[in-house]
Structures are given as structure tokens and as C-alpha cells.
Scaffold this active site. Structure first.
Site, mmCIF file in Angstrom:
data_model
loop_
_atom_site.group_PDB
_atom_site.id
_atom_site.type_symbol
_atom_site.label_atom_id
_atom_site.label_comp_id
_atom_site.label_asym_id
_atom_site.label_seq_id
_atom_site.Cartn_x
_atom_site.Cartn_y
_atom_site.Cartn_z
ATOM 1 N N LYS A 10 0.839 -22.774 -24.754
ATOM 2 C CA LYS A 10 1.482 -21.839 -23.823
ATOM 3 C C LYS A 10 2.449 -20.888 -24.546
ATOM 4 O O LYS A 10 2.809 -21.112 -25.711
ATOM 5 C CB LYS A 10 2.204 -22.640 -22.734
ATOM 6 C CG LYS A 10 1.253 -23.417 -21.814
ATOM 7 C CD LYS A 10 1.999 -23.982 -20.611
ATOM 8 C CE LYS A 10 1.059 -24.751 -19.692
ATOM 9 N NZ LYS A 10 1.756 -25.186 -18.451
ATOM 10 N N TYR A 50 -5.231 -20.635 -12.403
ATOM 11 C CA TYR A 50 -4.417 -21.608 -11.669
ATOM 12 C C TYR A 50 -4.639 -21.511 -10.154
ATOM 13 O O TYR A 50 -3.766 -21.929 -9.384
ATOM 14 C CB TYR A 50 -2.941 -21.403 -11.998
ATOM 15 C CG TYR A 50 -2.523 -21.964 -13.346
ATOM 16 C CD1 TYR A 50 -2.634 -23.330 -13.618
ATOM 17 C CD2 TYR A 50 -1.990 -21.137 -14.333
ATOM 18 C CE1 TYR A 50 -2.235 -23.856 -14.845
ATOM 19 C CE2 TYR A 50 -1.576 -21.665 -15.564
ATOM 20 C CZ TYR A 50 -1.706 -23.026 -15.806
ATOM 21 O OH TYR A 50 -1.301 -23.547 -17.013
ATOM 22 N N ASN A 113 6.247 -25.783 -20.758
ATOM 23 C CA ASN A 113 5.950 -27.157 -21.196
ATOM 24 C C ASN A 113 4.910 -27.210 -22.319
ATOM 25 O O ASN A 113 4.195 -28.193 -22.463
ATOM 26 C CB ASN A 113 5.591 -28.049 -19.998
ATOM 27 C CG ASN A 113 4.280 -27.686 -19.341
ATOM 28 O OD1 ASN A 113 3.721 -26.623 -19.621
ATOM 29 N ND2 ASN A 113 3.779 -28.552 -18.488
ATOM 30 N N HIS A 116 -1.167 -26.850 -21.892
ATOM 31 C CA HIS A 116 -1.946 -27.258 -20.724
ATOM 32 C C HIS A 116 -3.142 -28.046 -21.223
ATOM 33 O O HIS A 116 -3.682 -27.737 -22.289
ATOM 34 C CB HIS A 116 -2.450 -26.028 -19.950
ATOM 35 C CG HIS A 116 -3.539 -26.366 -18.972
ATOM 36 N ND1 HIS A 116 -3.265 -26.848 -17.723
ATOM 37 C CD2 HIS A 116 -4.896 -26.356 -19.097
ATOM 38 C CE1 HIS A 116 -4.419 -27.108 -17.102
ATOM 39 N NE2 HIS A 116 -5.408 -26.816 -17.914
ATOM 40 N N GLU A 127 -12.763 -24.955 -16.629
ATOM 41 C CA GLU A 127 -11.754 -24.229 -17.405
ATOM 42 C C GLU A 127 -12.336 -23.671 -18.703
ATOM 43 O O GLU A 127 -12.001 -22.553 -19.107
ATOM 44 C CB GLU A 127 -10.560 -25.150 -17.684
ATOM 45 C CG GLU A 127 -9.792 -25.492 -16.407
ATOM 46 C CD GLU A 127 -8.673 -26.505 -16.598
ATOM 47 O OE1 GLU A 127 -7.990 -26.807 -15.606
ATOM 48 O OE2 GLU A 127 -8.471 -26.993 -17.729
HETATM 49 P P1 CMP Z 1 -0.250 -27.176 -16.271
HETATM 50 O O1 CMP Z 1 -0.899 -28.395 -16.794
HETATM 51 O O2 CMP Z 1 -0.492 -25.920 -17.027
HETATM 52 O O3 CMP Z 1 -0.728 -26.957 -14.752
HETATM 53 C C1 CMP Z 1 0.079 -26.311 -13.800
HETATM 54 C C2 CMP Z 1 1.452 -26.011 -14.307
HETATM 55 O O4 CMP Z 1 2.414 -25.706 -13.324
HETATM 56 C C3 CMP Z 1 2.010 -27.233 -15.002
HETATM 57 O O5 CMP Z 1 1.332 -27.438 -16.215
HETATM 58 C C4 CMP Z 1 3.484 -26.870 -15.107
HETATM 59 O O6 CMP Z 1 3.771 -26.118 -16.282
HETATM 60 C C5 CMP Z 1 3.695 -25.949 -13.899
HETATM 61 N N1 CMP Z 1 4.571 -26.529 -12.885
HETATM 62 C C6 CMP Z 1 5.749 -26.017 -12.485
HETATM 63 N N2 CMP Z 1 6.306 -26.770 -11.530
HETATM 64 C C7 CMP Z 1 5.454 -27.801 -11.317
HETATM 65 C C8 CMP Z 1 5.479 -28.944 -10.450
HETATM 66 N N3 CMP Z 1 6.483 -29.167 -9.598
HETATM 67 N N4 CMP Z 1 4.442 -29.814 -10.506
HETATM 68 C C9 CMP Z 1 3.396 -29.597 -11.355
HETATM 69 N N5 CMP Z 1 3.336 -28.532 -12.182
HETATM 70 C C10 CMP Z 1 4.343 -27.656 -12.184
#
Ligand code: CMP
Length: 141
Positions: A10, A50, A113, A116, A127
């Protein structure tokens, strides 16, 4: 069984200059990178990727973050690749991620974070197809 999963480094991890460190973790775990490219997602690409989260309150922030800078997308192949990659990543919220995981070591917040990873083989297939043509995938014996 040999499996494929989809992964994104990311914008926060690209900005921190830790693409290589993250790739190294994939490789040390036995996963092979069989497709890869860097790109700066458009609003439309991020929203489409998403789409399942469209109704969630965090969706606008998620899309804004994912379009804030370049990402690296890759296909990982290996034994139980989906689960193995999820283990390497750690919990979605870095505050809950186990020590030694990618998110514990490189991430700062639930949006920023670091990575992904697909949550199941079915989502992995979807994906992978979202970002790669078959001709861009280079499996090795
Ligand atoms: P990712 O695995 O990329 O999939 C969706 C993303 O939404 C997740 O990682 C997080 O970076 C982001 N996100 C932000 N808030 C939340 C939440 N409350 N629960 C899950 N994903 C979240």
C-alpha cells in the site's frame, strides 16, 4: 495445495521505502512472486477493487488513502498461499497484529496498514483478474 493469492504493497509502505523488505518476507516464507507492477490507482480503480466495502463507513477514507500514492500489486504463488500471506501480514489493525508480522513492523493505522492480501482463493482469483492479464503472470515450475 499450490495456490495463488493477490497482494498490494500500500501507499504507506511504498512511501516508507520498504517494498523490498516486504518482498523479502514473501520470498523467505517460500512464496514466489509470479507477477508484479507499480501503479498509482485512480479513484475508479480503487472503488472497483474495494466494491464489497462500498456501504462501510470507512470506504471514502479507504479509497482516499489507496489513491494517495503509488502501490505495488503482485501475485504470490505457493503452498497455501492465501493463508500463508495472511499469516505474514498479521491482523488488519496493526495494533492487534502479532509481533514479527508485516503490519506490526511497518504499519501505523487500520487504513495505512502496509499491505492487502486476499482473504480466500475465490477473492484471490477475482482480485488477480482485476489487475493482471493472463499474459502478465509468469508461473515457474
Ligand atoms: P484491506 O485488506 O486492504 O481491505 C479493506 C481495508 O479497509 C482494510 O485492509 C483496511 O486497511 C481498511 N479499513 C479501514 N477501517 C476498517 C475497518 N473498520 N475494518 C476493516 N477494514 C478497515
Amino acid at each position: 495445495a499450490t495456490e495463488r493469492t493477490f497482494s498490494i504493497v500500500k501507499p504507506d509502505a511504498v512511501a516508507k521505502n520498504v517494498i523490498g523488505e516486504i518482498y523479502s518476507r514473501f520470498e523467505k516464507s517460500g512464496l514466489r512472486i509470479i507477477a508484479a507492477k507499480m501503479l498509482h490507482l485512480t479513484q475508479e480503480q480503487a472503488e472497483g477493487f474495494y466494491a464489497e466495502h462500498k456501504e462501510r463507513p470507512f470506504f471514502p477514507d479507504l479509497v482516499a488513502f489507496m489513491t494517495s500514492g503509488p502501490v505495488v500489486v503482485q501475485v504470490l504463488e505457493g503452498e497455501n498461499a492465501v493463508a500463508k500471506n495472511r499469516e505474514l501480514m498479521g491482523a488488519t489493525n496493526p495494533k492487534e497484529a502479532e509481533k514479527g508480522t508485516i503490519r506490526a513492523d511497518f504499519a501505523q493505522s487500520i487504513d495505512a496498514n502496509a499491505v492487502h492480501g486476499s482473504d480466500a482463493p475465490e477473492s484471490a482469483a477475482r482480485e488477480i483478474a482485476y489487475f493482471f492479464d493472463d499474459k502478465e503472470i509468469c508461473p515457474r515450475g
